[in-house]
Design a protein around this motif. Structure first.
Motif, PDB file in Angstrom:
ATOM      1  N   VAL A   1      -8.924 111.113   9.712  1.00  0.00           N
ATOM      2  CA  VAL A   1      -7.462 110.865   9.881  1.00  0.00           C
ATOM      3  C   VAL A   1      -6.966 110.576   8.258  1.00  0.00           C
ATOM      4  CG1 VAL A   1      -5.900 108.736  10.567  1.00  0.00           C
ATOM      5  CG2 VAL A   1      -7.667 109.734  12.338  1.00  0.00           C
ATOM      6  N   GLY A   2      -8.029 109.728   7.615  1.00  0.00           N
ATOM      7  CA  GLY A   2      -7.595 109.277   6.150  1.00  0.00           C
ATOM      8  C   GLY A   2      -7.233 110.545   5.417  1.00  0.00           C
ATOM      9  N   ILE A  33      -3.559 111.102   5.653  1.00  0.00           N
ATOM     10  CA  ILE A  33      -2.346 110.247   5.406  1.00  0.00           C
ATOM     11  C   ILE A  33      -1.569 110.662   4.306  1.00  0.00           C
ATOM     12  CG2 ILE A  33      -2.205 108.138   4.237  1.00  0.00           C
ATOM     13  CD1 ILE A  33      -4.543 106.651   5.742  1.00  0.00           C
ATOM     14  N   TYR A  75      -1.332  97.285   5.351  1.00  0.00           N
ATOM     15  CA  TYR A  75      -1.481  98.554   4.309  1.00  0.00           C
ATOM     16  C   TYR A  75      -1.240  97.713   2.968  1.00  0.00           C
ATOM     17  CZ  TYR A  75      -0.520 102.703   2.132  1.00  0.00           C
ATOM     18  OH  TYR A  75      -0.165 103.987   1.102  1.00  0.00           O
ATOM     19  N   ASP A 100      -8.320 104.781   8.707  1.00  0.00           N
ATOM     20  CA  ASP A 100      -7.845 104.815  10.051  1.00  0.00           C
ATOM     21  C   ASP A 100      -6.833 103.845  10.166  1.00  0.00           C
ATOM     22  OD1 ASP A 100      -7.704 105.642  12.719  1.00  0.00           O
ATOM     23  OD2 ASP A 100      -8.915 104.211  13.530  1.00  0.00           O
ATOM     24  N   ALA A 156      -3.307 104.390   8.258  1.00  0.00           N
ATOM     25  CA  ALA A 156      -2.582 105.462   8.881  1.00  0.00           C
ATOM     26  C   ALA A 156      -1.452 104.898   9.555  1.00  0.00           C
ATOM     27  CB  ALA A 156      -3.453 106.517   9.623  1.00  0.00           C
ATOM     28  N   GLN A 184       1.038 112.983   6.255  1.00  0.00           N
ATOM     29  CA  GLN A 184       1.768 112.321   6.715  1.00  0.00           C
ATOM     30  C   GLN A 184       3.015 111.829   5.911  1.00  0.00           C
ATOM     31  OE1 GLN A 184       1.918 110.899  10.355  1.00  0.00           O
ATOM     32  NE2 GLN A 184       3.957 111.215   9.579  1.00  0.00           N
ATOM     33  N   GLU A 213       2.631 106.539  10.119  1.00  0.00           N
ATOM     34  CA  GLU A 213       2.783 106.938  11.001  1.00  0.00           C
ATOM     35  C   GLU A 213       3.848 106.222  11.841  1.00  0.00           C
ATOM     36  OE1 GLU A 213      -1.483 109.130  12.446  1.00  0.00           O
ATOM     37  OE2 GLU A 213      -1.119 107.208  13.006  1.00  0.00           O
ATOM     38  N   ALA A 266      -0.922 112.275  11.183  1.00  0.00           N
ATOM     39  CA  ALA A 266      -2.209 112.213  10.653  1.00  0.00           C
ATOM     40  C   ALA A 266      -3.279 112.056  12.018  1.00  0.00           C
ATOM     41  CB  ALA A 266      -2.315 110.885  10.103  1.00  0.00           C
ATOM     42  N   HIS A 267      -3.050 111.356  12.974  1.00  0.00           N
ATOM     43  CA  HIS A 267      -4.101 111.337  14.121  1.00  0.00           C
ATOM     44  C   HIS A 267      -3.805 112.942  14.661  1.00  0.00           C
ATOM     45  CE1 HIS A 267      -4.782 107.192  13.624  1.00  0.00           C
ATOM     46  NE2 HIS A 267      -5.753 107.198  14.519  1.00  0.00           N
TER      47      HIS A 267
END
Length: 360
Positions: free
Chosen positions: A284-285, A288, A210, A175, A178, A291, A182, A260-261
């Motif tokens: 969400v992952g 990624i 990250y 999560d 992301a 995204q 994003e 992603a979300h």
């Protein structure tokens, strides 16, 4: 710059250590003498004796509700009524992200002080000054910002690190990961409008977390599985909850665009059974790599992220959620994700459609 929107960076206090929950009575006493605790039966059976002793030691009168309802406006209003009826000055969210969001939503409706005590590192909900409202059909209705910051966050490693399945830590890492792609997408699409001081700082924090997840995530998960009390695991839990929450908080005055979300929202709305079986960060992952592909990220970076996600046990293909990838199903996911992002951008629709292959 912020059009009058205020910036609230998280919590008045943040404590992360073994035994942090023993401080809860003292934290409540800084805000009032009466507390209302929202939790669930499983969490209360493990933590209740600690909370009770701490509250009594600090002279706090408290009410406990083991609440298993959804994070909806109806639930917020029900808990808000309980808050008023009990005359409680402080609301405590003790448990996972859903319970914490319900406590925040009710606290916001009643203008009560809010204290959170997460029992997992699966989301940044305990620190973030926003909460998610779901519709009665299970879809994401909206995210709302609190009118005042959270008073305190207590992260007790006895529960978050030592008594929680490593799956939840992995979900929180996904999560949080992301955030970087994003935010990059937001900057690409908003240009100068999105380049506020706060959004740039948020981007910097997201970049830091990250990079550290790429280096440390697998070892942190291994430490969690083996109950190794390491500084590395402590750092990753802090990144999942506090630093990622700070990223969300710093964007209070700006606009976020997030494929992603929004893909997660699509799954919640269109495939409720999958939502029941997978954690927020796991869904969400999965998105990624989508995204990153839409962003035009180098293939090497996208592959690196996908490899790490798979190694953490995060789904990397839609069918792993139990969703049949029929042309109609995929089109519905694309339509929903695009509609929630920039619906007027027809080129983006085609880009999402083209890049869906990376998660199929």
């Amino acid at each position: 710059m912020l059009d009058g929107n205020n910036i609230q960076v998280g919590a008045g206090r943040y404590a992360q250590c073994h035994g942090a929950l023993k401080q809860i009575g003292q934290e409540v006493s800084f805000c009032g003498k009466t507390a209302y605790i929202v939790t669930d039966s499983t969490v209360w059976s493990k933590t209740g004796h600690i909370v009770k002793e701490s509250m009594e030691k600090s002279g706090i009168r408290f009410t406990v509700d083991e609440f298993d309802g959804p994070s909806t406006q109806k639930s917020f209003e029900w808990i808000a009524k309980r808050l008023r009826d009990t005359g409680s000055e402080v609301v405590v969210g003790l448990g996972g992200g859903k319970v914490i969001d319900i406590a925040k939503g009710a606290g916001n409706l009643t203008d009560r002080k809010i204290i959170t005590a997460p029992t997992s590192a699966a989301t940044c909900a305990a620190y973030a000054v926003l909460y998610v409202t779901y519709g009665e059909d299970g879809s994401v209705a909206c995210s709302q910002f609190l009118t005042h910051e959270i008073s305190a966050v207590l992260v007790d490693l006895d529960f978050v690190a030592d008594d929680c399945p490593a799956r939840y830590l992995a979900s929180g890492i996904a999560d949080a990961m992301a955030k970087k792609p994003e935010f990059y997408f937001t900057m690409l699409n908003l240009g100068a409008e999105g380049m506020t001081a706060t959004s740039e700082v948020a981007t910097g924090i997201a970049d830091y977390t990250y990079k550290n997840y790429i280096k440390k995530a697998l070892q942190a998960i291994e430490d969690a599985k083996n109950r190794v009390d390491s500084a590395l695991l402590d750092d990753v839990i802090c990144m999942n909850i506090m630093l990622t929450g700070m990223v969300s908080d710093l964007s209070t005055g700006g606009k976020q665009l997030a494929i992603a979300h929004n893909f997660y929202d699509a799954v919640c709305c269109l495939h409720r059974e999958a939502r029941k079986n997978f954690l927020h960060g796991e869904i969400v992952g999965l998105a990624i790599p989508l995204q990153m592909a839409v962003n035009g990220s180098p293939q090497k970076e996208t592959d690196e992220a996908k490899t790490l996600l798979a190694a953490m046990g995060i789904p990397t293909r839609i069918e792993q959620l139990g969703i049949d990838c029929t042309p109609e199903t995929v089109r519905e996911l694309i339509d929903y994700t695009h509609r929630k992002t920039i619906p007027e951008d027809k080129a983006l629709y085609e880009k999402i459609k083209e890049c869906m292959k990376v998660i199929m």
